[in-house]
Design a protein around this motif. Structure first.
Motif, mmCIF file in Angstrom:
data_model
loop_
_atom_site.group_PDB
_atom_site.id
_atom_site.type_symbol
_atom_site.label_atom_id
_atom_site.label_comp_id
_atom_site.label_asym_id
_atom_site.label_seq_id
_atom_site.Cartn_x
_atom_site.Cartn_y
_atom_site.Cartn_z
ATOM 1 N N LEU A 16 -10.554 12.218 141.922
ATOM 2 C CA LEU A 16 -10.329 11.129 142.881
ATOM 3 C C LEU A 16 -8.991 10.426 142.679
ATOM 4 C CD1 LEU A 16 -13.887 9.449 142.989
ATOM 5 C CD2 LEU A 16 -12.908 11.077 144.621
ATOM 6 N N GLY A 17 -8.182 10.930 141.752
ATOM 7 C CA GLY A 17 -6.893 10.290 141.532
ATOM 8 C C GLY A 17 -6.437 10.474 140.097
ATOM 9 N N VAL A 18 -5.232 9.976 139.822
ATOM 10 C CA VAL A 18 -4.672 10.080 138.477
ATOM 11 C C VAL A 18 -4.644 8.677 137.877
ATOM 12 C CG1 VAL A 18 -2.699 10.822 137.100
ATOM 13 C CG2 VAL A 18 -3.195 11.963 139.286
ATOM 14 N N ILE A 19 -5.297 8.517 136.729
ATOM 15 C CA ILE A 19 -5.315 7.218 136.056
ATOM 16 C C ILE A 19 -3.978 7.027 135.338
ATOM 17 C CG2 ILE A 19 -6.396 5.866 134.203
ATOM 18 C CD1 ILE A 19 -9.031 7.430 134.932
ATOM 19 N N THR A 20 -3.260 5.966 135.672
ATOM 20 C CA THR A 20 -1.929 5.762 135.099
ATOM 21 C C THR A 20 -1.878 4.583 134.116
ATOM 22 O OG1 THR A 20 -1.340 4.498 137.074
ATOM 23 C CG2 THR A 20 -0.734 6.825 137.043
ATOM 24 N N GLU A 21 -2.911 3.762 134.120
ATOM 25 C CA GLU A 21 -3.008 2.677 133.137
ATOM 26 C C GLU A 21 -4.443 2.178 133.122
ATOM 27 O OE1 GLU A 21 0.275 -0.230 132.630
ATOM 28 O OE2 GLU A 21 -1.285 -1.751 132.934
ATOM 29 N N ALA A 22 -4.875 1.724 131.952
ATOM 30 C CA ALA A 22 -6.236 1.179 131.868
ATOM 31 C C ALA A 22 -6.243 -0.108 131.061
ATOM 32 C CB ALA A 22 -7.178 2.195 131.215
ATOM 33 N N THR A 23 -7.096 -1.040 131.489
ATOM 34 C CA THR A 23 -7.353 -2.263 130.736
ATOM 35 C C THR A 23 -8.749 -2.122 130.142
ATOM 36 O OG1 THR A 23 -5.998 -3.526 132.275
ATOM 37 C CG2 THR A 23 -7.504 -4.781 130.867
ATOM 38 N N LEU A 24 -8.816 -2.116 128.813
ATOM 39 C CA LEU A 24 -10.065 -1.834 128.115
ATOM 40 C C LEU A 24 -10.597 -3.071 127.422
ATOM 41 C CD1 LEU A 24 -8.806 1.452 126.409
ATOM 42 C CD2 LEU A 24 -10.125 1.277 128.533
ATOM 43 N N LYS A 25 -11.899 -3.223 127.471
ATOM 44 C CA LYS A 25 -12.553 -4.346 126.809
ATOM 45 C C LYS A 25 -12.677 -4.056 125.312
ATOM 46 C CE LYS A 25 -17.159 -4.991 127.113
ATOM 47 N NZ LYS A 25 -18.482 -5.410 127.603
ATOM 48 N N LEU A 26 -12.353 -5.033 124.483
ATOM 49 C CA LEU A 26 -12.566 -4.905 123.044
ATOM 50 C C LEU A 26 -13.645 -5.898 122.631
ATOM 51 C CD1 LEU A 26 -8.796 -4.853 122.002
ATOM 52 C CD2 LEU A 26 -10.283 -2.872 122.436
ATOM 53 N N ILE A 27 -14.336 -5.609 121.544
ATOM 54 C CA ILE A 27 -15.383 -6.527 121.084
ATOM 55 C C ILE A 27 -15.148 -6.881 119.614
ATOM 56 C CG2 ILE A 27 -17.095 -5.703 122.749
ATOM 57 C CD1 ILE A 27 -18.379 -4.132 120.432
ATOM 58 N N PRO A 28 -15.766 -7.971 119.154
ATOM 59 C CA PRO A 28 -15.609 -8.321 117.738
ATOM 60 C C PRO A 28 -16.055 -7.157 116.851
ATOM 61 C CG PRO A 28 -16.655 -10.119 118.922
ATOM 62 C CD PRO A 28 -16.598 -8.961 119.874
ATOM 63 N N ARG A 29 -15.277 -6.899 115.833
ATOM 64 C CA ARG A 29 -15.583 -5.786 114.933
ATOM 65 C C ARG A 29 -16.713 -6.175 113.984
ATOM 66 N NH1 ARG A 29 -12.430 -1.633 114.891
ATOM 67 N NH2 ARG A 29 -12.916 -0.026 113.351
ATOM 68 N N PRO A 30 -17.751 -5.357 113.883
ATOM 69 C CA PRO A 30 -18.832 -5.694 112.952
ATOM 70 C C PRO A 30 -18.293 -5.793 111.532
ATOM 71 C CG PRO A 30 -19.298 -3.630 114.126
ATOM 72 C CD PRO A 30 -17.971 -4.106 114.589
ATOM 73 N N GLN A 31 -18.861 -6.722 110.775
ATOM 74 C CA GLN A 31 -18.308 -7.009 109.457
ATOM 75 C C GLN A 31 -18.745 -6.029 108.384
ATOM 76 O OE1 GLN A 31 -18.992 -11.272 108.716
ATOM 77 N NE2 GLN A 31 -18.773 -11.569 110.906
ATOM 78 N N ALA A 32 -19.832 -5.340 108.607
ATOM 79 C CA ALA A 32 -20.323 -4.421 107.573
ATOM 80 C C ALA A 32 -21.163 -3.325 108.210
ATOM 81 C CB ALA A 32 -21.153 -5.187 106.556
ATOM 82 N N ALA A 33 -21.349 -2.237 107.475
ATOM 83 C CA ALA A 33 -22.179 -1.131 107.955
ATOM 84 C C ALA A 33 -22.864 -0.469 106.775
ATOM 85 C CB ALA A 33 -21.332 -0.120 108.702
#
Lengths: 471, 471
Positions: B203-220
């Motif tokens: 449906l087209g060529v993506i030439t730029e994107a705005t992406l959502k970021l979230i707080p990074r989890p502190q531990a795993a």
């Protein structure tokens, strides 16, 4: 517009006469929603199956008669208004199906189910349906899906669209199709599910939805952060969200909102402040106490005057009650409330507050600001009286300027209420001619006779303007 | 197909001759991806601006020459293959823009940025870009967007689409449009952003994107759960997810995967078991220890043989390394690997395992199963040798049966790899004629000359069949 012959045929599709409304008194009660303007439909039908909807839509498409899907009419943007006459399809009686499948962690619902009942049913299985628009106890899931409703929990959990796995939809030509499915991941072809959710009933009638449920958080804690300067409140929001913390809710109330609430029902909010932010942390019981302390520290570091952590559930409930009372409280002054949802990037919250103050003064209007600060989805509300035509003209200009400001700041016309009838004149301003054209192409090729909820989303003429009152 | 005159005109759009590839040797390296089939393009262009893409697309649309957008060619479904000749638009050189705006918690990226670099850049601000396809260190965000890539973290955090706020796109007629924006909430008109993400470049060529970021989890924290019966593993997954716990990853490996990995590189996995599940919990450091204990209890209650919580980060890394080694390990036996991603509702995992075992025996093939168990997104992998034509015919039949089984169990053809060239024959089986037609209408009205990535998603003839090898 509906001939006797048409009515005869439609009665063959919907055989129960109780669900075919033709009385003028009945029709009038479908002429409005929670926005502006009043338009009396020619006929109201209350379908309770996809086959009935399919039959009605096929006939309407053949006759080129408009159809307007409707839930409980709580739309703030004019979504279900029958602006060109024709048939209102009232899906609010279609609440028979509400199945929770806890193994697949999904809910299967018919369009007339009340939104809050889904979350309530899910809670019995330790699950949650997060979207929580203010109208959740009144509005139907069908309406929520059509408008892609949001709510406070959107900050952490996203909006309605983020919880829709699959749909059954009747197309504008009456075909019953299924989109998506029951799996969390699905990349089979175009995402028609997310195209239809939020398309405000212009691309078809949603007849069933499969919704994603998530594990219910085990605990929650609420806090009130007090600011002497609303600009600091804006800074605090960014600081919290970049410190590794993700509140489940983060709502702002400006001074006017606080004063109005306290006048309406004394909750004990501080009156001598510029703004408060209400924050809810949810998650693991032993983590949230510590997280609240972290939030407190961050807020104080950027200039919060005071941070009060609710001592118990009762205190927390009282704070959230204050937030809920803003709407009823502010209409005590004047009877007409114009609730906007122009949304901006989070970093522009302080600037937006400044601009809103200027607009308030410039047009000499009553403007109150509150809303979902964490995601930049503010609700500037104008309090007025629609009988005062001179003031309404000023209000119209102020609303136009709010839209233009939001777009100028890199935001959008609507964060969660939809375009409906009200915002159509501004679509090109946000999307550009080519962007709007690509949307129109989809509408045209899906609904060649323009029968599905016409008059919504797309401007019907080049010189259309914002009109809040029918002349 | 590309005349000298066309080439002359295209050189005026992309003036750097280093980014206009015409040598046969160069063209050959763009003839394949990580799936099947090989098709040599007529020309490869490497744009680095939306204006260049617009110029190329306008010209190609005028000449009716096909265009195939491409990132790093890691597609497992044939997404970038130039099946009808024409121009490959290689966006992998277009990696200049990677901006992290920590106030708005967004990333702005050009299409050639390597996916893992986005998360890496975000981590410096305490933020996270969650989508983590296995190819993240090689693949570009443009390709991830086109295919709506998933990954293990999809269970808790969702897939690529869930993190796209806005796009700049060149339409199939060469217009530059913006969709969505920079705000978390946006309901202004149709959701073109989510329509284009996952539309596989059609449906087209993506030439730029705005992406959502979230707080990074502190531990795993990571744990390995061992099962004597893979059916119990299926039950454990549901039980964990309905007990108020949401792991960040939940990956399954069947016995064949375990044996293959241990033969390839001894990690210390238990060999005498039917399946293992690797689970990662992330979040607040003081909560995850307790949460791991809860997961352990739930798993043991439904028949897990043993639960081992990784003692430290090193042990955890070793376990995740085992999961990553499955792919390289299983191709040691035979050189050709067909990686499927047929996805089913979570509750059907035990049944799917049973069916896969039957298919394996029926067609006498080497079938290994692993994948994202938590969301039902399994990866049945067939290990074969494409030079063995007799076996390949059996493999083709087995793959067809895997697709049919997934759909029969209420699942979907593709959870995260896309339809590409491989799965087009099965689209109608999942979507029905009317459902597929509504997708085709969008393609037709957006791309009337069918120049954008033709031969993908939609079957080109009624009798098209699965073909894994060019004859």
């Amino acid at each position: 517009m509906i001939t006797d012959e048409m009515l005869r045929q439609l009665r063959k599709v919907i055989t129960s006469s109780a669900r075919v409304l033709t009385d003028k008194a009945d029709l009038v009660s479908y002429s409005y929603d929670a926005s502006f303007g009043s338009y009396i439909p020619d006929l109201v039908l209350q379908p309770i199956s996809a086959e009935e909807v399919s039959g009605v839509v096929k006939a309407a498409n053949h006759w080129k008669v408009p159809i307007y899907p409707r839930g409980r009419g709580t739309s703030l943007s004019g979504g279900p208004l029958p602006v060109h006459g024709g048939i209102v399809l009232d899906c609010s009686q279609w609440n028979q199906k509400l199945i929770i499948d806890s193994d697949d962690t999904v809910a299967i619902v018919s369009p007339g189910v009340i939104t809050a009942e889904i979350d309530h049913a899910a809670s019995k299985h330790g699950l949650m349906y997060p979207p929580d628009p203010s109208s959740a106890h009144v509005s139907t899931i069908g309406g929520n899906l059509a408008e892609n409703a949001g709510g406070p929990r959107g900050l952490k959990y996203g909006v309605t669209k983020d919880y829709v796995l699959g749909l059954e939809v009747v197309t504008p030509e009456g075909e019953i199709i299924k989109t998506g499915g029951r799996t969390i991941k699905n990349v089979t072809g175009y995402d028609l599910t997310k195209l239809i959710v939020g398309s405000e009933g212009t691309l078809g009638v949603i007849t069933e939805a499969t919704l994603k449920l998530i594990p219910r958080p085990q605990a929650a804690q609420t806090m009130m952060v007090i600011f002497d300067d609303i600009v600091d409140a804006g800074k605090a929001i960014s600081s919290v969200l970049t410190s590794g913390l993700l509140p489940s809710k983060m709502e702002i109330m400006d001074q006017s909102s606080i004063v109005a609430v306290e006048a309406y029902e004394p909750i004990g909010l501080p009156l001598d402040v510029d703004a408060i932010i209400l924050i809810e942390m949810d998650g693991h019981p032993i983590a949230i106490g510590d997280e609240c302390e972290q939030v407190k520290k961050v807020c104080l570091a950027v200039g919060a005057k005071e941070v009060i952590i609710a001592a118990d559930d009762e205190s927390a409930s009282r704070l959230w009650k204050a937030r809920k009372l803003v709407s009823p409280a502010i209409v005590r002054k004047k009877p007409t409330k114009i609730s906007e949802d122009a949304t901006i990037p989070r970093s522009k919250i302080p600037e937006m507050f400044k601009r809103l103050k200027e607009i308030k003064e410039k047009y000499d209007i009553d403007l109150v600001v509150f809303g979902h600060a964490g995601d930049g989805n503010l609700h500037p509300n104008i309090i007025t009286d629609k009988r005062d035509r001179e003031e309404m003209r000023r209000v119209e200009k102020a609303v136009e300027e709010i839209f233009a400001t939001a777009i100028q700041l890199g935001g959008t016309l609507s964060g969660e209420h939809g375009i409906g009838t009200m915002k159509t004149p501004f679509m090109e301003m946000e999307l550009g001619e080519a962007g709007l054209d690509m949307m129109k192409r989809i509408k045209l090729v899906w609904d060649p006779n323009n029968i599905m909820n016409p008059g919504k989303i797309f401007p019907e003429s080049k010189d259309q303007r914002l009109v809040l009152i029918n002349d």
